[in-house]
Design an enzyme around this catalytic site. Structure first.
Site, mmCIF file in Angstrom:
data_model
loop_
_atom_site.group_PDB
_atom_site.id
_atom_site.type_symbol
_atom_site.label_atom_id
_atom_site.label_comp_id
_atom_site.label_asym_id
_atom_site.label_seq_id
_atom_site.Cartn_x
_atom_site.Cartn_y
_atom_site.Cartn_z
ATOM 1 N N ASP A 1 10.783 -7.277 -1.079
ATOM 2 C CA ASP A 1 9.494 -7.923 -0.828
ATOM 3 C C ASP A 1 9.663 -9.408 -1.093
ATOM 4 O O ASP A 1 10.564 -9.809 -1.832
ATOM 5 C CB ASP A 1 8.396 -7.344 -1.724
ATOM 6 C CG ASP A 1 7.036 -7.308 -1.022
ATOM 7 O OD1 ASP A 1 6.674 -8.321 -0.393
ATOM 8 O OD2 ASP A 1 6.360 -6.277 -1.107
ATOM 9 N N GLY B 1 0.809 -1.220 0.000
ATOM 10 C CA GLY B 1 0.000 0.000 0.000
ATOM 11 C C GLY B 1 0.838 1.263 0.000
ATOM 12 O O GLY B 1 0.597 2.173 -0.798
ATOM 13 N N ASP C 1 5.041 -0.999 7.284
ATOM 14 C CA ASP C 1 4.121 -0.730 8.370
ATOM 15 C C ASP C 1 3.867 -1.959 9.247
ATOM 16 O O ASP C 1 2.744 -2.352 9.486
ATOM 17 C CB ASP C 1 2.787 -0.201 7.810
ATOM 18 C CG ASP C 1 1.963 0.470 8.906
ATOM 19 O OD1 ASP C 1 2.539 0.807 9.951
ATOM 20 O OD2 ASP C 1 0.749 0.639 8.708
ATOM 21 N N ASN C 2 4.936 -2.611 9.680
ATOM 22 C CA ASN C 2 4.764 -3.612 10.739
ATOM 23 C C ASN C 2 5.904 -3.447 11.743
ATOM 24 O O ASN C 2 6.952 -2.876 11.424
ATOM 25 C CB ASN C 2 4.692 -5.039 10.175
ATOM 26 C CG ASN C 2 5.979 -5.470 9.520
ATOM 27 O OD1 ASN C 2 7.031 -5.512 10.145
ATOM 28 N ND2 ASN C 2 5.917 -5.783 8.239
ATOM 29 N N CYS D 1 -2.277 -7.644 11.956
ATOM 30 C CA CYS D 1 -2.235 -6.807 10.759
ATOM 31 C C CYS D 1 -3.294 -7.231 9.763
ATOM 32 O O CYS D 1 -3.928 -6.411 9.121
ATOM 33 C CB CYS D 1 -0.878 -6.917 10.084
ATOM 34 S SG CYS D 1 0.449 -6.324 11.115
ATOM 35 N N LYS E 1 5.278 -9.983 -6.140
ATOM 36 C CA LYS E 1 5.105 -8.532 -6.139
ATOM 37 C C LYS E 1 6.314 -7.815 -6.734
ATOM 38 O O LYS E 1 6.183 -6.788 -7.395
ATOM 39 C CB LYS E 1 4.850 -8.023 -4.710
ATOM 40 C CG LYS E 1 3.456 -8.316 -4.203
ATOM 41 C CD LYS E 1 3.211 -7.621 -2.875
ATOM 42 C CE LYS E 1 1.787 -7.899 -2.409
ATOM 43 N NZ LYS E 1 1.529 -7.288 -1.091
ATOM 44 N N ASN F 1 -5.078 -7.308 -2.271
ATOM 45 C CA ASN F 1 -4.101 -6.206 -2.323
ATOM 46 C C ASN F 1 -4.569 -5.072 -3.236
ATOM 47 O O ASN F 1 -4.160 -3.933 -3.081
ATOM 48 C CB ASN F 1 -2.748 -6.693 -2.869
ATOM 49 C CG ASN F 1 -2.119 -7.821 -2.073
ATOM 50 O OD1 ASN F 1 -1.472 -8.674 -2.634
ATOM 51 N ND2 ASN F 1 -2.320 -7.836 -0.764
ATOM 52 N N GLN G 1 -7.097 -3.296 -3.795
ATOM 53 C CA GLN G 1 -7.889 -2.156 -3.318
ATOM 54 C C GLN G 1 -7.010 -0.943 -2.990
ATOM 55 O O GLN G 1 -7.471 0.169 -2.907
ATOM 56 C CB GLN G 1 -8.705 -2.657 -2.101
ATOM 57 C CG GLN G 1 -9.260 -1.628 -1.154
ATOM 58 C CD GLN G 1 -8.488 -1.595 0.148
ATOM 59 O OE1 GLN G 1 -7.330 -1.973 0.210
ATOM 60 N NE2 GLN G 1 -9.135 -1.114 1.212
ATOM 61 N N CYS H 1 -13.633 -18.837 12.872
ATOM 62 C CA CYS H 1 -13.611 -17.398 12.578
ATOM 63 C C CYS H 1 -12.998 -17.261 11.192
ATOM 64 O O CYS H 1 -13.245 -18.094 10.336
ATOM 65 C CB CYS H 1 -12.840 -16.620 13.653
ATOM 66 S SG CYS H 1 -11.101 -17.060 13.775
#
Ligand SMILES: [Zn+2]
Length: 416
Positions: free
Chosen positions: A94, A73, A162-163, A221, A118, A102, A104, A374
């Site tokens: 990556d 993103g 972002d982790n 995440c 990727k 992905n 979106q 779940c």
């Protein structure tokens, strides 16, 4: 990450003034051999005619080597815009594969790329945007054993993943190697951006957060949503800061942090200060080597907190299918949220969201066998423990959840 919004506001204060740093981070020697073809002159003409950039600034961009960690993103707008702007060498790290979920927000990748690496998808797209860019692919997970070797090849690092493990690792390696670390973070409708650079007088990430939170406190995440357009805003801000540092113009986001709220459409600016007692960039550092925080989300061992307890009884989706076909008498309990149930469900399941389970246990019978699922198996394991404590005994957790069901039993069930 959920933690940044409110807790960060306690650590930082609204800003009054900011620094000016009108100098490129590149050594001028690097520009000596840089030349442009006529096509490149035409391509970059809107830069060249700006007195703040000129041919000199464009040469700096071409000489620059930028590493973008992640091509998701944040990495998408970062890589696309830096390539278009003429950054000469763009390194990408990556190891992931393009998935429908992905698309979106990860605009580097297209529908035709689903199932591809990727990195390959990103390389093809970047080469189409600007064939002059030298794209370097690092097909690996960013870890303590490769971080120093990779980062030492570059002038600037941009954390587009972002982790927590990558955030601390990119911070630490950049502190050790004196490289600016362009930080971006997104969660739901909010994001933030800053430049961590002790070598330029600003703080590092550990000046704000010396240690990661305990693993159990970090939201998964995979289960934290994000507005599709949001990474575009934050990633573009990261790309702009990168260009400014390379060209040596403007006021860099060193010692300042921008917080963006998309729903309120508000940008707020905070001063972030260097901490003299910071464990890595402070006066008496206690951290002297790189650390892998593997126990966090997105990485195996994500359920470290759960592992301290005895394992829950599990069944596979194939066993669940067999039970249904045999006509076994049991309740299939779905503990996801109603909006997830609307997206995909297993026929015949009964929905009680995890958060409502404690108050709705009377709807269940301790004499009955209950099979719980779940999305992936984490929330249902929590539900199972709750029910165990309440005296239920005949319980099974569906390993892999409805995602495994869609993968291995019923491909008509959509994955999300
Ligand atoms: Zn620090």
């Amino acid at each position: 990450m959920q933690s940044f919004d409110t807790s960060l506001e306690l650590a930082i204060q609204p800003i009054g003034v900011f620094r000016d740093m009108s100098k490129s981070i590149l050594d001028p020697v690097r520009l000596e051999d840089i030349e442009f073809s006529n096509d490149e002159i035409a391509r970059y003409s809107r830069h060249l005619i700006m007195p703040e950039v000129t041919l000199e600034g464009q040469k700096k961009l071409k000489a620059a080597k930028v590493l973008c960690i992640g091509t998701g993103g944040l990495g998408s707008p970062i890589a696309l815009y830096l390539a278009a702007a003429g950054v000469g060498t763009l390194g990408l790290i990556d190891f992931d594969i393009v998935d429908y979920s992905n698309l979106q927000r990860q605009v580097l990748h297209g529908t035709k790329d689903v199932g591809r690496k990727k990195l390959n998808s990103a390389r093809d797209r970047i080469k189409d945007v600007n064939p002059n860019v030298h794209v370097v692919l690092h097909d690996a997970m960013f870890r303590s054993d490769n971080a120093t070797e990779i980062v030492s090849e570059y002038d600037i690092v941009i954390d587009g993943t972002d982790n927590f493990p990558t955030r601390y690792l990119s911070n630490d390696v950049c502190v050790f190697l004196s490289k600016p670390n362009i930080y971006g973070s997104i969660f739901r409708f909010e994001g933030q951006c800053t430049v961590f650079a002790p070598s330029l007088g600003g703080p590092c990430y550990r000046c704000l957060y010396p240690e990661p939170p305990p693993p159990g406190m970090v939201p998964s995440c995979a289960e934290g949503g994000v507005l599709g357009v949001l990474p575009g805003v934050i990633g573009v801000m990261q790309a702009i800061e990168t260009v400014k540092l390379i060209v040596g113009i403007g006021d860099p986001l060193v010692g300042r942090l921008i917080h963006f709220d998309a729903l309120k459409m508000k940008f707020r600016e905070f001063r972030v200060r260097r901490d003299p007692s910071c464990p890595i960039c402070g006066e008496h550092p206690s951290i002297t080597e790189l650390i892998d925080y593997e126990q966090f989300c997105g990485i195996p061992q994500a359920q470290a907190a759960e592992e301290a307890e005895p394992p829950v009884p599990e069944i596979s989706v194939e066993e669940l299918k067999a039970k249904r076909e045999r006509g076994d008498n049991f309740v299939l309990l779905d503990v996801r949220e109603p909006y997830e149930y609307d997206i995909a469900r297993i026929q015949g399941s009964r929905l009680i969201p995890l958060g409502e389970l404690a108050s709705r246990m009377s709807e269940l019978d301790t004499a009955e066998e209950i099979v719980i699922h779940c999305k992936s198996g984490v929330r249902s394991a929590k539900a199972l423990r709750q029910l165990q404590k309440a005296g239920f005994a005949k319980l099974f957790n569906v390993e892999g959840g409805i995602t495994a069901w869609a993968d291995r039993v019923d491909s008509n069930v959509p994955k999300y």
